[in-house]
Each structure stands twice: as C-alpha cells, then as structure tokens.
Enzyme design. Structure first.
Site, mmCIF file in Angstrom:
data_model
loop_
_atom_site.group_PDB
_atom_site.id
_atom_site.type_symbol
_atom_site.label_atom_id
_atom_site.label_comp_id
_atom_site.label_asym_id
_atom_site.label_seq_id
_atom_site.Cartn_x
_atom_site.Cartn_y
_atom_site.Cartn_z
ATOM 1 N N LYS A 79 9.102 7.986 10.823
ATOM 2 C CA LYS A 79 7.420 7.940 11.194
ATOM 3 C C LYS A 79 7.283 6.836 12.433
ATOM 4 C CE LYS A 79 3.089 7.436 10.430
ATOM 5 N NZ LYS A 79 2.781 6.081 10.576
ATOM 6 N N GLY A 120 5.687 8.229 1.399
ATOM 7 C CA GLY A 120 6.735 8.086 2.322
ATOM 8 C C GLY A 120 7.810 6.786 2.096
ATOM 9 N N HIS A 121 7.194 5.556 1.493
ATOM 10 C CA HIS A 121 7.928 4.589 1.218
ATOM 11 C C HIS A 121 8.817 4.919 -0.069
ATOM 12 C CE1 HIS A 121 3.913 2.457 2.579
ATOM 13 N NE2 HIS A 121 5.029 1.781 3.286
ATOM 14 N N ALA A 178 0.861 -1.197 0.005
ATOM 15 C CA ALA A 178 -0.067 0.031 -0.184
ATOM 16 C C ALA A 178 0.840 1.275 -0.048
ATOM 17 C CB ALA A 178 -1.082 0.038 1.287
ATOM 18 N N LEU A 179 1.744 1.269 -1.012
ATOM 19 C CA LEU A 179 2.931 2.264 -1.044
ATOM 20 C C LEU A 179 2.484 3.683 -1.055
ATOM 21 C CD1 LEU A 179 5.640 0.431 -3.160
ATOM 22 C CD2 LEU A 179 5.057 0.256 -0.458
ATOM 23 N N HIS A 180 3.061 4.752 -0.393
ATOM 24 C CA HIS A 180 2.820 6.012 -0.547
ATOM 25 C C HIS A 180 3.952 6.648 -0.789
ATOM 26 C CE1 HIS A 180 3.992 6.060 3.526
ATOM 27 N NE2 HIS A 180 2.849 5.292 3.962
#
Ligand code: AMP
Length: 281
Positions: free
Chosen positions: A152, A36-37, A32-34
C-alpha cells in the site's frame, strides 16, 4: 501477549529470545489497526517464532501538523485485535523513549539516491526522513530477522529496502499485498475520516488503477495518466499525482525501464489524503 513501553526492557526480552534461537518477525505500525495490518501480522506469524508489533505515531514523519493531530487512536481495540491474531509482543513506546535526545536524532545517515524526493517526497517534504529515522531506530531495538511492510505504501517499502541495503542489514524486508475493502478501496487508518459519500467517490482511485492496468499495453503512458487525473477531478477529489513508474527506481516508466510498471496515485478527498498503487502486469 507481552506489552513493553520501555526500550531497555524490550531489548532484554529480545536478547533472551535470540539466545534461545527464536526467529523474530516485526510489524511496525501507527495503530488504528485494520485488516491490512492484520495481514502483515499473519504473514509474520507464519514465518517466525515470535511476532512483534509496534504502535508508535511517529511525529517526525508528519509534514502536516493537522494530520498528526487528527491521526486516529484506538488503542483498546488495537490490543484486542493484536491478541486475537496471536501477536507475541506489543511495543508501545512514547516519543521520549524513541527520541531521548530530541526529534533530530538519527542512527546513521543513508543515501537514498533521491528516491525520497520523488512523488510522496515532493508533496510531503521531510516525510521519508522521518520514516527512515523511526524505522532505523525501531530496527535497532527489535533487531528482527524479518520486517513486514505493506505494498500500500509503495514508495515507503522501496525506500526502506534501499536503507536496509545501505546499512548492510541482516533484516529481510517482506512486502505484503494491499488489503482492500470489498468495494476495492485500499484499507487505511485514515479511511475512518471519510463520509459514506466520500468513500464512494474515492473508489475512482481504484477504478483508475484498474483502467491503467487494462489499457497499459495499447495506450500511451502519458495519455493514461492524463485520463486518470481528469476522472479523479471529475469525482471531486484533488489529485496530487497519478504516475506510471518503474518499481526499481520510481522514475516515469518508458521502454528503457528495467523494473516493472506500477501505477501510483495520491489524492485528497476533502481533508483526507489517500494513496494507492497497482502493478500493471
Ligand atoms: P501505518 O500504520 O499506516 O503506518 O501502516 C503500518 C504498515 O501497514 C505499513 O507497512 C503499511 O504499508 C501497512 N499497511 C497499511 N495499510 C495497508 C493495507 N491496506 N494493506 C496492507 N498493508 C497495509
């Protein structure tokens, strides 16, 4: 991008790369990459010949079965994002591949000096045992020069650092700053489960971290914590903790603390658990 689902074939590929003196950066994720990743992957790309990303929703780190069940899965989009940023290798194992002898499998016991029992450890019993278990397993497979983790998950990177020291590992942990939405909300895979209204209410976490930073010099630490907790409740969130701790041992910050002060927070917005943190100087 090469994709591996089997441990043995990835290990073979890694040993081939190492024989050819390629340096390896590794970004473990649960998908569920965003953005941040993506910032972790970019950091890895800058500093290594080969960047490996794993997507594995590790069941042993979920203390709440409902959270595991509801964990978002967006593999098609994830693959597109990984290709776009130039990831070299995607490791996409199933649970049997990671835990061939069952979920209690552990490579090596480590002494975390009680770091795993504080804050997140208190509210998510067993969580860090699962994190340490899976990161050890993944590191033994990927054997990276550099490991990338986000600020985070503050307690997570402190614990993984401790683990690497205990194991006398040659892998270097690199901590990447928290990526935020324009509003200030820390990006998280779980944010997709928030309604628009809940997203706005959740900004109180970022506001209170900033409040702590702005008032750290003149205000008493306990007063800051109490104020933040009351404001978080006012917005309809259910706080588990808001604490100002020392970054070296995660204990309550005071005048004798040797590390740097960092505010850490965990709170529920509806049935979504959010965490965030900020250095105060
Ligand atoms: P996860 O997929 O949530 O297990 O996260 C995988 C890695 O991405 C962990 O090292 C996280 O700390 C990191 N990460 C998650 N959210 C962010 C963010 N907003 N900014 C930077 N890193 C993040």
């Amino acid at each position: 991008m090469q994709k591996f689902v089997k441990v043995e074939s990835l290990k073979n590929r890694i040993s081939f790369l190492k024989h050819n003196f390629q340096t390896i950066g590794f970004v473990p994720t649960m998908g569920a990459l965003h953005d941040g990743h993506i910032s972790l992957l970019k950091e890895s790309k800058l500093n290594n010949d080969i960047t490996v990303c794993s997507i594995f929703v590790n069941p042993t780190q979920f203390n709440n079965p409902d959270d595991l069940l509801k964990y978002p899965k967006t593999i098609e989009e994830d693959i597109k994002k990984l290709k776009k940023v130039g990831t070299d290798i995607l490791f996409l194992p199933n649970v049997k591949e990671i835990y061939p002898n069952g979920n209690t499998y552990i490579e090596q016991e480590v002494n975390l000096d009680g770091l795993d029992l504080l804050w997140e450890g208190e509210f998510r019993p067993g969580h860090f045992a699962g994190v340490v278990q899976v990161v050890q397993r993944l590191l033994n497979i990927v054997d990276p020069d550099n490991l990338y983790m986000g600020q985070k998950d503050f307690q997570q990177h402190v614990i993984i650092n401790k683990m690497l020291q205990q194991l006398h590992s040659k892998t270097v942990l690199n901590v990447v700053p928290t990526k935020r939405e324009k509003s200030g909300l820390a990006m998280s895979s779980r944010n997709v489960r928030l309604s628009e209204e809940e997203r706005i209410k959740s900004l109180v976490l970022y506001d209170m971290l900033n409040f702590a930073k702005d008032h750290f010099v003149e205000m008493n630490v306990i007063d800051i914590e109490n104020y933040a907790i009351s404001k978080i409740k006012e917005k309809g969130l259910n706080p588990e903790y808001f604490k100002i701790v020392s970054d070296n041992n995660l204990k309550q910050f005071d005048n004798n603390s040797k590390g740097k002060p960092v505010a850490i927070v965990a709170a529920w917005m509806g049935n979504v658990r959010l965490i965030d943190n900020m250095y105060l100087n």
